[in-house]
Scaffold this motif. Structure first.
Motif, PDB file in Angstrom:
ATOM      1  N   VAL A 277      73.771 -36.961  79.993  1.00 29.81           N
ATOM      2  CA  VAL A 277      74.667 -37.517  78.325  1.00 29.81           C
ATOM      3  C   VAL A 277      72.644 -37.403  77.657  1.00 29.81           C
ATOM      4  O   VAL A 277      73.332 -38.191  76.756  1.00 29.81           O
ATOM      5  CB  VAL A 277      74.929 -38.649  79.131  1.00 29.81           C
ATOM      6  CG1 VAL A 277      73.702 -39.185  79.982  1.00 29.81           C
ATOM      7  CG2 VAL A 277      75.471 -39.780  78.251  1.00 29.81           C
ATOM      8  N   SER A 278      72.423 -36.889  78.425  1.00 26.78           N
ATOM      9  CA  SER A 278      71.013 -37.016  77.136  1.00 26.78           C
ATOM     10  C   SER A 278      71.134 -35.491  76.375  1.00 26.78           C
ATOM     11  O   SER A 278      70.854 -35.585  75.708  1.00 26.78           O
ATOM     12  CB  SER A 278      69.878 -36.360  78.394  1.00 26.78           C
ATOM     13  OG  SER A 278      70.409 -35.695  79.172  1.00 26.78           O
ATOM     14  N   GLU A 281      73.527 -36.461  73.949  1.00 26.05           N
ATOM     15  CA  GLU A 281      72.857 -37.885  72.552  1.00 26.05           C
ATOM     16  C   GLU A 281      71.872 -36.668  71.835  1.00 26.05           C
ATOM     17  O   GLU A 281      71.370 -36.933  70.916  1.00 26.05           O
ATOM     18  CB  GLU A 281      71.708 -38.575  73.369  1.00 26.05           C
ATOM     19  CG  GLU A 281      72.921 -39.885  74.059  1.00 26.05           C
ATOM     20  CD  GLU A 281      72.126 -40.547  74.716  1.00 26.05           C
ATOM     21  OE1 GLU A 281      70.565 -40.730  75.509  1.00 26.05           O
ATOM     22  OE2 GLU A 281      72.737 -41.670  74.786  1.00 26.05           O
ATOM     23  N   GLN A 282      71.049 -35.652  72.678  1.00 23.09           N
ATOM     24  CA  GLN A 282      70.228 -34.609  72.266  1.00 23.09           C
ATOM     25  C   GLN A 282      71.351 -33.770  71.175  1.00 23.09           C
ATOM     26  O   GLN A 282      70.920 -33.809  69.818  1.00 23.09           O
ATOM     27  CB  GLN A 282      69.778 -33.901  72.705  1.00 23.09           C
ATOM     28  CG  GLN A 282      68.899 -32.549  72.359  1.00 23.09           C
ATOM     29  CD  GLN A 282      68.311 -31.879  73.002  1.00 23.09           C
ATOM     30  OE1 GLN A 282      68.128 -32.180  74.501  1.00 23.09           O
ATOM     31  NE2 GLN A 282      68.437 -30.512  72.777  1.00 23.09           N
ATOM     32  N   LEU A 284      73.899 -34.757  68.955  1.00 26.08           N
ATOM     33  CA  LEU A 284      74.151 -35.634  68.275  1.00 26.08           C
ATOM     34  C   LEU A 284      73.543 -35.911  66.970  1.00 26.08           C
ATOM     35  O   LEU A 284      73.677 -35.945  66.008  1.00 26.08           O
ATOM     36  CB  LEU A 284      74.515 -37.332  68.737  1.00 26.08           C
ATOM     37  CG  LEU A 284      75.926 -37.153  69.847  1.00 26.08           C
ATOM     38  CD1 LEU A 284      75.861 -38.364  70.500  1.00 26.08           C
ATOM     39  CD2 LEU A 284      76.814 -36.489  68.967  1.00 26.08           C
ATOM     40  N   GLN A 285      72.447 -34.719  67.703  1.00 21.65           N
ATOM     41  CA  GLN A 285      70.908 -35.239  66.982  1.00 21.65           C
ATOM     42  C   GLN A 285      70.284 -34.307  65.839  1.00 21.65           C
ATOM     43  O   GLN A 285      69.797 -33.486  65.142  1.00 21.65           O
ATOM     44  CB  GLN A 285      69.646 -36.066  67.123  1.00 21.65           C
ATOM     45  CG  GLN A 285      69.773 -37.621  68.257  1.00 21.65           C
ATOM     46  CD  GLN A 285      70.063 -38.324  66.614  1.00 21.65           C
ATOM     47  OE1 GLN A 285      70.040 -38.414  65.990  1.00 21.65           O
ATOM     48  NE2 GLN A 285      71.273 -38.977  67.606  1.00 21.65           N
ATOM     49  N   SER A 290      75.423 -31.422  64.233  1.00 20.97           N
ATOM     50  CA  SER A 290      76.087 -33.311  64.205  1.00 20.97           C
ATOM     51  C   SER A 290      76.640 -33.004  62.832  1.00 20.97           C
ATOM     52  O   SER A 290      77.389 -33.970  62.506  1.00 20.97           O
ATOM     53  CB  SER A 290      74.589 -33.786  64.312  1.00 20.97           C
ATOM     54  OG  SER A 290      73.529 -34.012  62.907  1.00 20.97           O
ATOM     55  N   LYS A 303      80.187 -38.395  75.055  1.00 25.42           N
ATOM     56  CA  LYS A 303      79.437 -39.779  75.666  1.00 25.42           C
ATOM     57  C   LYS A 303      80.227 -40.638  76.232  1.00 25.42           C
ATOM     58  O   LYS A 303      79.513 -41.311  76.189  1.00 25.42           O
ATOM     59  CB  LYS A 303      79.320 -40.261  74.266  1.00 25.42           C
ATOM     60  CG  LYS A 303      77.745 -40.946  73.981  1.00 25.42           C
ATOM     61  CD  LYS A 303      76.973 -41.783  73.310  1.00 25.42           C
ATOM     62  CE  LYS A 303      75.925 -42.537  73.249  1.00 25.42           C
ATOM     63  NZ  LYS A 303      75.123 -43.234  71.680  1.00 25.42           N
TER      64      LYS A 303
END
Length: 509
Positions: A277-278, A281-282, A284-285, A290, A303
């Motif tokens: 999941v990290s 999140e990475q 998504l940035q 994105s 996610k």
């Protein structure tokens, strides 16, 4: 026919003449002359088509299954079906062939592997390539918008078989699918849970489930500069990363598919990443990814998926892998594939994937392709690669030299003396009528030792022995094959005693 018979007779007579001359040690010139005549006659006769050798083999990419192999298959199927039913699935079946137009255009580059059949009464038909497209056709045809189903059946692919690795032209698929409008990622998470439950239950070794999303892939290709027309063909190349190196994949994309090298390099920066999941999140940035609407939707759903997988207790078995592409055209969202892991040779090394044993994903647009009004029915599902699993289980049993029972017989009806066939037939019939799995040897007066040896070889646990004294006393001698213990059981109590010893329910309520 008469001409052939006459020629055959001449060949026979000429052959006898040649053999006779050889026995008489005639001159080499004479023997050679007569052999020449024999060869001319044989040439006139030609081959006898009725006596041509028939090649005994199964067609390429198929095989027969022995009772031992079928016993293994049934056990594997039992594990899979019990899991599907535990999750509330109904079972359906569809024809082994479909209209050709039903299958055309659904499998991307793999469409060339579809088996086409000859025109049958004005219908162009093809053998089914998988169970998913027929399922979508079934939903549209029956106007179904909600079903949870499983389907186990054979499918056909005109592929280059590698039978040692469980790759065939005719093989079973075990599919589970959830169709209907539901909140995001709940059905998807359950499919992954089912996949993990089945692979854990089969005890075939450590595994990892790779997860990705078609929307993330499409968004990634878009920001890297891949034209829309090349999305699917580049997808197909990326999907080979579990088998070949990045350099080989890049060479295929650039050399064979005309992709610019700098575009391929940008793709390479993404598809070589994997994690949990990290990583979601990475990304998504990620400043570029994105900004892509499709990719953002896919990452948001992934996610959420990981949250549910954590609640199901399987997040440690899941890896977000950007190289997973799944070449089939019909996937629209989350895609996944389970691979068996090879134990690392040295400490510190990462486990290696040694082959896919299950796969699936979300295909929200497929049913709409068949619906006259284009109504969509969201679907997500999985398929277990049972042929590869069968190969692994068979190899494991052979290595352990483990005996596999090929029948479920609970008791052999035997006799201790001669002239008791009628009594054996009456007793075995009583047992069959009571639902007991029973056998007897097909001899009038078999030796008791032979009957006991048959039980040991076949793994039959009990022997019901009839003797003259037992008949007088109204009892049957019940013998345990493994412990060799014997007890007299009243005939009217025999069925209950056998059921008690074999763990069979005493009544069907």
């Amino acid at each position: 026919m008469a001409e052939r018979a006459a020629l055959e007779e001449l060949v026979k007579l000429q052959g006898e003449r040649v053999r006779g001359l050889k026995q008489q040690k005639a001159s080499a010139e004479l023997i050679e002359e007569e052999v020449g005549k024999l060869l001319k006659l044989k040439a006139q006769l030609g081959p006898d088509e009725s006596k041509q050798k028939f090649v005994l083999k199964t067609p390429k990419g198929t095989r027969d299954y022995s009772p031992r192999q079928m016993a293994v298959r049934e056990k594997v199927f039992d594990v899979i079906i019990r899991c599907f039913k535990r999750h509330g699935a109904e079972v359906i079946d569809t024809p082994v062939f479909e209209l050709k137009e039903t299958l055309t255009g659904k499998y991307g580059e793999d469409s060339k592997l579809i088996y086409d059949l000859k025109d049958q009464g004005g219908e162009l038909l093809s053998l089914r390539y998988d169970l998913t497209v027929p399922f979508a056709r079934y939903l549209a045809m029956n106007k179904l918008t909600n079903i949870k189903r499983y389907h186990i059946a054979k499918v056909y692919r005109r592929d280059n078989p590698a039978m040692t690795r469980g790759r065939y032209r005719e093989f079973y698929q075990c599919d589970f699918d959830i169709a209907g409008n539901f909140d995001p990622m709940i059905p998807d998470a359950e499919c992954l849970k089912i996949m993990c439950e089945i692979l854990s239950s089969l005890q075939i070794g450590d595994f990892l489930v790779k997860v990705n999303d078609r929307r993330i892939l499409d968004g990634m290709f878009a920001i890297c500069g891949v034209s829309d027309s090349k999305f699917r063909t580049i997808c197909s190349s990326v999907d080979k990363l579990d088998k070949v190196s990045w350099e080989e994949v890049k060479n295929e994309m650039v050399g064979e598919k005309g992709l610019a090298p700098e575009v391929a390099d940008r793709i390479g920066d993404y598809v070589q990443q994997h994690g949990g999941v990290s990583l979601v999140e990475q990304l998504l940035q990620d400043p570029k990814l994105s900004q892509n609407k499709q990719a953002l939707e896919g990452l948001g759903d992934l996610k959420l998926l990981f949250e549910y997988l954590t609640l199901f207790g399987i997040d440690d078995k899941i890896s977000f892998d950007l190289s997973l592409a799944r070449g089939l055209d019909y996937y629209t969202g989350v895609i996944y594939e389970a691979v068996l892991l090879q134990t690392p040779a040295q400490a510190g090394e990462e486990p290696l994937g040694v082959g896919s044993v299950a796969a699936g994903g979300r295909y929200d647009g497929l049913v709409g392709m068949f619906d006259p009004k284009g109504r969509k029915v969201p679907c997500v599902g999985l398929s277990i690669g049972v042929e590869r699993i069968f190969s692994i289980v068979e190899q494991r049993l052979e290595a352990l030299e483990e005996k596999v029972r090929t029948t479920e017989t609970q008791v052999l009806v035997a006799s201790a003396q001669k002239k008791l066939l009628e009594e054996r037939l009456k007793l075995v019939s009583e047992l069959w009528d009571a639902g007991i799995k029973a056998e007897l040897l097909y001899k009038k007066n078999p030796k008791l030792l032979n009957q006991l040896q048959y039980c040991e070889e076949a793994g039959i646990p009990l022997v019901a022995i009839i003797g003259e004294q037992e008949l007088k006393d109204g009892v049957i001698k019940l013998r345990s094959v493994t412990s060799r213990e014997e007890v007299n059981v009243r005939r009217e109590d025999l069925v209950e005693e056998i059921k008690r010893r074999t763990g069979q329910p005493l009544c069907i309520c």
